[in-house]
Write an enzyme that holds these catalytic residues in place. Structure first.
Site, PDB file in Angstrom:
ATOM      1  N   HIS A  19     -62.670  84.170  71.210  1.00  0.00           N
ATOM      2  CA  HIS A  19     -63.606  83.025  71.188  1.00  0.00           C
ATOM      3  C   HIS A  19     -64.326  82.935  72.523  1.00  0.00           C
ATOM      4  O   HIS A  19     -63.768  83.246  73.582  1.00  0.00           O
ATOM      5  CB  HIS A  19     -62.895  81.717  70.839  1.00  0.00           C
ATOM      6  CG  HIS A  19     -61.840  81.275  71.807  1.00  0.00           C
ATOM      7  ND1 HIS A  19     -62.119  80.505  72.915  1.00  0.00           N
ATOM      8  CD2 HIS A  19     -60.496  81.480  71.822  1.00  0.00           C
ATOM      9  CE1 HIS A  19     -60.985  80.253  73.572  1.00  0.00           C
ATOM     10  NE2 HIS A  19     -59.985  80.834  72.941  1.00  0.00           N
TER      11      HIS A  19
ATOM     12  N   GLU B 278     -63.121  77.330  69.196  1.00  0.00           N
ATOM     13  CA  GLU B 278     -61.653  77.358  69.095  1.00  0.00           C
ATOM     14  C   GLU B 278     -61.013  76.256  69.926  1.00  0.00           C
ATOM     15  O   GLU B 278     -60.087  75.581  69.479  1.00  0.00           O
ATOM     16  CB  GLU B 278     -61.130  78.732  69.525  1.00  0.00           C
ATOM     17  CG  GLU B 278     -59.658  78.978  69.189  1.00  0.00           C
ATOM     18  CD  GLU B 278     -58.688  78.452  70.230  1.00  0.00           C
ATOM     19  OE1 GLU B 278     -57.491  78.294  69.912  1.00  0.00           O
ATOM     20  OE2 GLU B 278     -59.117  78.194  71.383  1.00  0.00           O
TER      21      GLU B 278
ATOM     22  N   HIS C  53     -56.446  76.464  80.555  1.00  0.00           N
ATOM     23  CA  HIS C  53     -56.624  75.027  80.318  1.00  0.00           C
ATOM     24  C   HIS C  53     -56.438  74.196  81.583  1.00  0.00           C
ATOM     25  O   HIS C  53     -56.604  72.974  81.531  1.00  0.00           O
ATOM     26  CB  HIS C  53     -55.685  74.495  79.225  1.00  0.00           C
ATOM     27  CG  HIS C  53     -55.965  75.029  77.865  1.00  0.00           C
ATOM     28  ND1 HIS C  53     -55.652  74.330  76.709  1.00  0.00           N
ATOM     29  CD2 HIS C  53     -56.523  76.189  77.433  1.00  0.00           C
ATOM     30  CE1 HIS C  53     -55.999  75.040  75.652  1.00  0.00           C
ATOM     31  NE2 HIS C  53     -56.535  76.174  76.077  1.00  0.00           N
TER      32      HIS C  53
ATOM     33  N   ASP D 231     -66.016  80.008  73.501  1.00  0.00           N
ATOM     34  CA  ASP D 231     -66.045  78.657  74.046  1.00  0.00           C
ATOM     35  C   ASP D 231     -64.855  78.458  74.978  1.00  0.00           C
ATOM     36  O   ASP D 231     -63.878  79.217  74.936  1.00  0.00           O
ATOM     37  CB  ASP D 231     -66.040  77.613  72.934  1.00  0.00           C
ATOM     38  CG  ASP D 231     -64.725  77.580  72.166  1.00  0.00           C
ATOM     39  OD1 ASP D 231     -64.298  78.657  71.693  1.00  0.00           O
ATOM     40  OD2 ASP D 231     -64.115  76.502  72.045  1.00  0.00           O
TER      41      ASP D 231
END
Length: 464
Positions: free
Chosen positions: A101, A169, A434, A103
């Site tokens: 992904h 995602e 993250h 994004d």
């Protein structure tokens, strides 16, 4: 063209040579702030998709390269743009679907970053930047491996390839299932590689064979019709913060493990993993004790967990002598592999309603469910992948469980039940996906690219 005996070495050499260009292209992608969450500019996600499509077109191997989106079921919205490229298999060869992904997560507090989050920065053998690891490195592992395969074998290789680079995602893949349905013919494959996981460490490759599921929702707790003076009514009227804290405390046992009846655990062996390793990889300082019971990896891979990931409440700077009438929190639960997410949610809902103190009114909204996943390791593709990983990294791969979730894999299983699914990745335990200062270990990326190129070569040599 290479001879049959020289093919693997030619692919390996081409893959090693492809790493610098792949890293340069990775830097270009990282500079695009492709955050698919509401409130961020969707034009950046479109720009990211266009950049990925350009890379796919530049390979010169696909019959078609398109940017597509799909409807979000139950709404009048459409999902974020994804890149879909495909070429048909020839001469009885298999087709492989390569997923990643483009994004990324929001950056959070930029002050916590040691370098700008969208300016890729190299230090200590790592590339720092949002998406550098999760998952634009996965995108470039696919592109780099395909470049190497073409360089070594020519563009007329027989392997069928579908490249699917998703654009939402991190924001929940809300249109994913519809996208699969809309594009089933172009995506159908014998083997699916999901490059969105990690490795045992920066030298040892991992093949992810289990993933926890997830349950996420917003919980509203209300005790008063309106705010009241805490001095005038405190001690008699229950405020929502008090009720929320009291309720949340019932979710965990004294040791920090989940105390919700009906949320199950899985019985499975785990490798050795020390408390010292946990402290290093999770950033657990001295004096703070780990929670839970059983082996540490059993707690992470096979048991449920519950985390409060957000709260709407008066901030410290805005604190006043007031009883809060309503508090909202976001609960994020990870579910043991094998338990359906819906079943776990129902257990959580029963618990929350049964333990609401003082007759507090509770409301659950914004529910999001994702089932866990257990890989069938009996297929030929798993063994082929283990061989490629060992050759690419120079170390035998380990079968890993992962505490995180990739809930869309259940959609892949449902849409393509005969496909063999391989969950791989380029992250190491210090990637900080993250989190602020996310980074990619360059040497791990090099090994991952080479291993994937070798996997492609093995599949191109296989007749079904």
């Amino acid at each position: 063209m290479t001879t049959e005996l020289s093919r693997p070495q030619a692919v390996r050499d081409a893959a090693a040579a492809a790493v610098p260009a792949a890293l340069a292209d990775l830097g270009t992608l990282v500079r695009i702030p492709s955050i698919a969450f509401p409130g961020f500019d969707p034009a950046d996600v479109r720009r990211s998709a266009e950049a990925v499509a350009s890379l796919a077109e530049g390979l010169g191997i696909f019959d078609s390269v398109e940017i597509r989106d799909a409807a979000i079921p139950g709404t009048d919205e459409r999902g974020m743009p994804a890149v879909l490229a495909s070429r048909a298999a020839r001469n009885g060869r298999p087709t492989i679907l390569l997923y990643a992904h483009h994004d990324v997560q929001p950056t959070g507090d930029d002050a916590l970053w040691e370098s700008p989050p969208f300016e890729p920065t190299v230090r200590d053998g790592r590339i720092f930047g949002r998406g550098a690891a999760d998952d634009k490195a996965g995108v470039m592992a696919h592109i780099g491996a395909l470049r190497a395969l073409k360089e070594a074998l020519g563009e007329d290789f027989d392997l069928g390839v579908a490249l699917f680079i998703e654009g939402e995602e991190e924001a929940g893949s809300r249109s994913f299932a519809q996208f699969l349905s809309d594009n089933a013919d172009a995506l159908r494959a014998d083997v699916i590689v999901v490059a969105d996981s990690g490795n045992w460490d920066d030298k040892t490759p991992g093949l992810t064979v289990s993933l926890r599921g997830n349950v996420r929702f917003t919980l509203r707790v209300r005790t008063l019709d309106h705010a009241s003076h805490s001095g005038m009514f405190g001690g008699a009227a229950p405020d929502a913060m008090m009720a929320t804290i009291t309720l949340l405390a019932t979710l965990w046992a004294q040791d920090g493990s989940v105390a919700v009846e009906g949320m199950t655990s899985r019985d499975a062996a785990t490798p050795e993993y020390s408390e010292e390793t946990l402290r290093d990889e999770a950033g657990l300082p001295a004096g703070v004790e780990p929670i839970g019971h059983g082996s540490i990896l059993d707690r992470i891979w096979n048991q449920p967990s519950i985390t409060v990931t957000g709260i709407d409440a008066p901030s410290v700077v805005n604190a006043s002598n007031t009883l809060s009438p309503e508090i909202s929190v976001v609960l994020s639960a990870r579910i043991a592999p094998g338990q359906p997410a819906r079943e776990a949610y129902e257990a959580l809902e029963r618990h929350v309603r049964a333990h609401a103190p003082f007759g507090a009114q509770v409301e659950i909204i914004d529910l999001d469910l994702g089932d866990g996943f257990l890989v069938d390791t009996s297929g030929w593709a798993v063994e082929t992948a283990r061989e490629a990983l060992a050759e690419g990294y120079g170390a035998a791969s380990l079968d890993l469980g992962v505490g995180g979730s990739i809930p869309f894999i259940s959609d892949l299983v449902r849409e393509f039940p005969s496909a063999q699914i391989l969950v791989t990745g380029v992250e190491d335990p210090h990637a900080k996906a993250h989190s602020p200062n996310e980074s990619l270990h360059v040497e791990t990326f090099r090994h991952a690219l080479i291993a994937e190129a070798l996997l492609l070569e093995k599949l191109d040599a296989r007749t079904l």
